[in-house]
Design a protein around this motif. Structure first.
Motif, PDB file in Angstrom:
ATOM      1  N   ASP A 181       3.752  -1.848  14.273  1.00 23.58           N
ATOM      2  CA  ASP A 181       4.535  -0.957  14.254  1.00 23.58           C
ATOM      3  C   ASP A 181       5.624  -0.886  13.190  1.00 23.58           C
ATOM      4  N   PHE A 182       5.409  -0.223  12.261  1.00 21.21           N
ATOM      5  CA  PHE A 182       6.473  -0.102  11.314  1.00 21.21           C
ATOM      6  C   PHE A 182       7.557   1.278  11.241  1.00 21.21           C
ATOM      7  N   VAL A 183       8.704   0.926  10.787  1.00 17.99           N
ATOM      8  CA  VAL A 183       9.554   2.078  10.727  1.00 17.99           C
ATOM      9  C   VAL A 183      10.005   1.998   8.920  1.00 17.99           C
ATOM     10  N   PHE A 184       9.782   2.826   8.335  1.00 19.36           N
ATOM     11  CA  PHE A 184      10.259   3.091   6.861  1.00 19.36           C
ATOM     12  C   PHE A 184      11.389   3.840   6.722  1.00 19.36           C
ATOM     13  N   THR A 185      12.496   3.314   6.038  1.00 16.62           N
ATOM     14  CA  THR A 185      13.830   4.108   5.862  1.00 16.62           C
ATOM     15  C   THR A 185      13.610   4.458   4.443  1.00 16.62           C
ATOM     16  N   VAL A 186      13.793   5.707   4.007  1.00 17.06           N
ATOM     17  CA  VAL A 186      13.842   6.206   2.561  1.00 17.06           C
ATOM     18  C   VAL A 186      14.780   7.119   2.232  1.00 17.06           C
ATOM     19  N   ASP A 187      15.492   6.919   1.293  1.00 16.09           N
ATOM     20  CA  ASP A 187      16.659   7.814   0.720  1.00 16.09           C
ATOM     21  C   ASP A 187      16.357   9.080   0.335  1.00 16.09           C
ATOM     22  N   ASP A 188      15.006   9.467  -0.311  1.00 13.10           N
ATOM     23  CA  ASP A 188      14.665  10.830  -0.600  1.00 13.10           C
ATOM     24  C   ASP A 188      13.186  10.812   0.245  1.00 13.10           C
TER      25      ASP A 188
ATOM     26  N   HIS B  29       0.809  -1.221   0.024  1.00 12.07           N
ATOM     27  CA  HIS B  29       0.053  -0.021   0.070  1.00 12.07           C
ATOM     28  C   HIS B  29       0.869   1.148   0.086  1.00 12.07           C
ATOM     29  N   PHE B  30       2.219   1.092   0.013  1.00 13.80           N
ATOM     30  CA  PHE B  30       2.915   2.073   0.137  1.00 13.80           C
ATOM     31  C   PHE B  30       4.177   2.261  -1.022  1.00 13.80           C
ATOM     32  N   PRO B  31       4.655   3.491  -1.294  1.00 11.24           N
ATOM     33  CA  PRO B  31       5.620   3.732  -2.462  1.00 11.24           C
ATOM     34  C   PRO B  31       6.697   2.621  -2.208  1.00 11.24           C
ATOM     35  N   GLU B  32       7.203   2.017  -3.228  1.00 12.90           N
ATOM     36  CA  GLU B  32       8.193   0.910  -3.035  1.00 12.90           C
ATOM     37  C   GLU B  32       9.567   1.719  -2.597  1.00 12.90           C
ATOM     38  N   GLU B  33       9.849   2.612  -3.016  1.00 16.48           N
ATOM     39  CA  GLU B  33      11.229   3.156  -2.498  1.00 16.48           C
ATOM     40  C   GLU B  33      11.517   3.230  -1.044  1.00 16.48           C
ATOM     41  N   LEU B  34      11.576   1.950  -0.625  1.00 13.37           N
ATOM     42  CA  LEU B  34      12.005   1.765   0.854  1.00 13.37           C
ATOM     43  C   LEU B  34      13.556   1.220   0.750  1.00 13.37           C
ATOM     44  N   SER B  35      14.427   1.873   1.465  1.00 13.23           N
ATOM     45  CA  SER B  35      15.556   1.361   1.559  1.00 13.23           C
ATOM     46  C   SER B  35      15.696  -0.017   2.677  1.00 13.23           C
ATOM     47  N   LEU B  36      14.911   0.414   3.771  1.00 11.29           N
ATOM     48  CA  LEU B  36      14.720  -0.680   4.851  1.00 11.29           C
ATOM     49  C   LEU B  36      13.142  -0.289   5.447  1.00 11.29           C
ATOM     50  N   ALA B  37      12.590  -1.524   5.658  1.00 10.35           N
ATOM     51  CA  ALA B  37      11.118  -1.483   6.614  1.00 10.35           C
ATOM     52  C   ALA B  37      11.510  -2.492   7.837  1.00 10.35           C
ATOM     53  N   PHE B  38      10.999  -2.199   8.889  1.00 11.22           N
ATOM     54  CA  PHE B  38      10.926  -3.345   9.944  1.00 11.22           C
ATOM     55  C   PHE B  38       9.791  -3.028  10.950  1.00 11.22           C
ATOM     56  N   VAL B  39       9.685  -4.127  11.454  1.00  8.64           N
ATOM     57  CA  VAL B  39       8.176  -3.995  12.333  1.00  8.64           C
ATOM     58  C   VAL B  39       8.510  -4.513  13.716  1.00  8.64           C
TER      59      VAL B  39
ATOM     60  N   ARG C  35      14.513   1.178  19.281  1.00  9.06           N
ATOM     61  CA  ARG C  35      13.552   0.329  18.760  1.00  9.06           C
ATOM     62  C   ARG C  35      13.951  -0.987  18.209  1.00  9.06           C
ATOM     63  N   LEU C  36      15.325  -0.710  17.933  1.00 12.83           N
ATOM     64  CA  LEU C  36      15.983  -1.910  17.328  1.00 12.83           C
ATOM     65  C   LEU C  36      16.691  -3.004  18.410  1.00 12.83           C
ATOM     66  N   GLN C  37      16.526  -2.340  19.541  1.00  9.31           N
ATOM     67  CA  GLN C  37      17.113  -3.205  20.704  1.00  9.31           C
ATOM     68  C   GLN C  37      16.051  -4.084  21.272  1.00  9.31           C
ATOM     69  N   LYS C  38      14.796  -3.895  20.878  1.00  9.80           N
ATOM     70  CA  LYS C  38      13.611  -4.826  21.144  1.00  9.80           C
ATOM     71  C   LYS C  38      13.765  -5.704  19.934  1.00  9.80           C
ATOM     72  N   PRO C  39      12.798  -6.599  20.025  1.00 12.67           N
ATOM     73  CA  PRO C  39      12.867  -7.712  18.981  1.00 12.67           C
ATOM     74  C   PRO C  39      12.187  -6.925  17.741  1.00 12.67           C
ATOM     75  N   ALA C  40      12.834  -7.080  16.499  1.00 17.32           N
ATOM     76  CA  ALA C  40      12.043  -6.645  15.509  1.00 17.32           C
ATOM     77  C   ALA C  40      12.198  -7.545  14.157  1.00 17.32           C
ATOM     78  N   SER C  41      11.499  -7.413  13.424  1.00 20.17           N
ATOM     79  CA  SER C  41      11.461  -8.277  12.051  1.00 20.17           C
ATOM     80  C   SER C  41      11.530  -7.305  11.008  1.00 20.17           C
ATOM     81  N   LEU C  42      12.504  -7.730  10.115  1.00 20.74           N
ATOM     82  CA  LEU C  42      12.800  -7.104   8.833  1.00 20.74           C
ATOM     83  C   LEU C  42      11.631  -7.158   8.065  1.00 20.74           C
ATOM     84  N   ALA C  43      11.238  -6.242   7.406  1.00 23.49           N
ATOM     85  CA  ALA C  43       9.983  -6.342   6.479  1.00 23.49           C
ATOM     86  C   ALA C  43      10.578  -6.170   4.823  1.00 23.49           C
ATOM     87  N   VAL C  44      11.378  -5.302   4.748  1.00 22.00           N
ATOM     88  CA  VAL C  44      12.068  -5.020   3.460  1.00 22.00           C
ATOM     89  C   VAL C  44      13.622  -4.707   3.404  1.00 22.00           C
TER      90      VAL C  44
END
Length: 151
Positions: free
Chosen positions: A50-57, A19-29, A133-142
């Motif tokens: 709870d997601f975090v999306f990392t984007v270049d632009d 449902h989101f733009p594809e330009e994600l360099s990283l997404a974790f939940v 957030r990354l010190q807690k259990p997290a799952s890489l989504a992309v």
């Protein structure tokens, strides 16, 4: 004791990410929507994801996301993607959150952070928000390959 990820979470994550733009360099939940929690409220079937999306632009990403998901944004949407990115990059921990979003039948919130700010924070601990957030259990989504940096 290892935490168990909820069943079929990978499929759920991919559906939501579509449902989101594809330009994600990283997404974790992360959080109780992903990992089983102990205690009386241990039914996480309807817990928020709870997601975090990392984007270049971020300006380009918010521009595309505003076109796809206008209703996700607060009143700041009327100020446009440049102002949203300015607020994201210059206030708080460098993350802009949209919360209480219904997506594919699940309640989610998602934060958007610039790849550069994420890397800077992980290397130099500028504010420790995402690092926390990354010190807690997290799952890489992309994930795309970070230049000169690997997770």
């Amino acid at each position: 004791m290892a935490l168990q990820a909820l069943q079929s979470s990978g499929v759920t994550f991919r559906k939501i990410l579509s449902h989101f733009p594809e330009e994600l360099s990283l997404a974790f939940v992360y959080g109780s929507g992903v990992y089983r929690q102990a205690g009386p409220s241990s039914d996480q079937k309807n817990a928020m994801l709870d997601f975090v999306f990392t984007v270049d632009d971020p300006v380009a990403w918010h521009s595309k996301n505003l076109k796809k998901n206008w209703r996700h944004y607060s009143f700041l949407k009327v100020l446009g993607p440049k102002m949203i990115t300015s607020i994201q990059n210059n206030y708080g921990a460098g993350v802009y959150y949209n919360s209480l979003i219904m997506c594919d039948g699940r309640l989610i919130k998602y934060g958007v952070i610039s790849t550069n700010i994420l890397i800077e924070d992980l290397l130099n601990w500028n504010n420790l928000y995402i690092a926390g957030r990354l010190q807690k259990p997290a799952s890489l989504a992309v994930s795309q390959e970070f230049t000169g940096f690997s997770l």
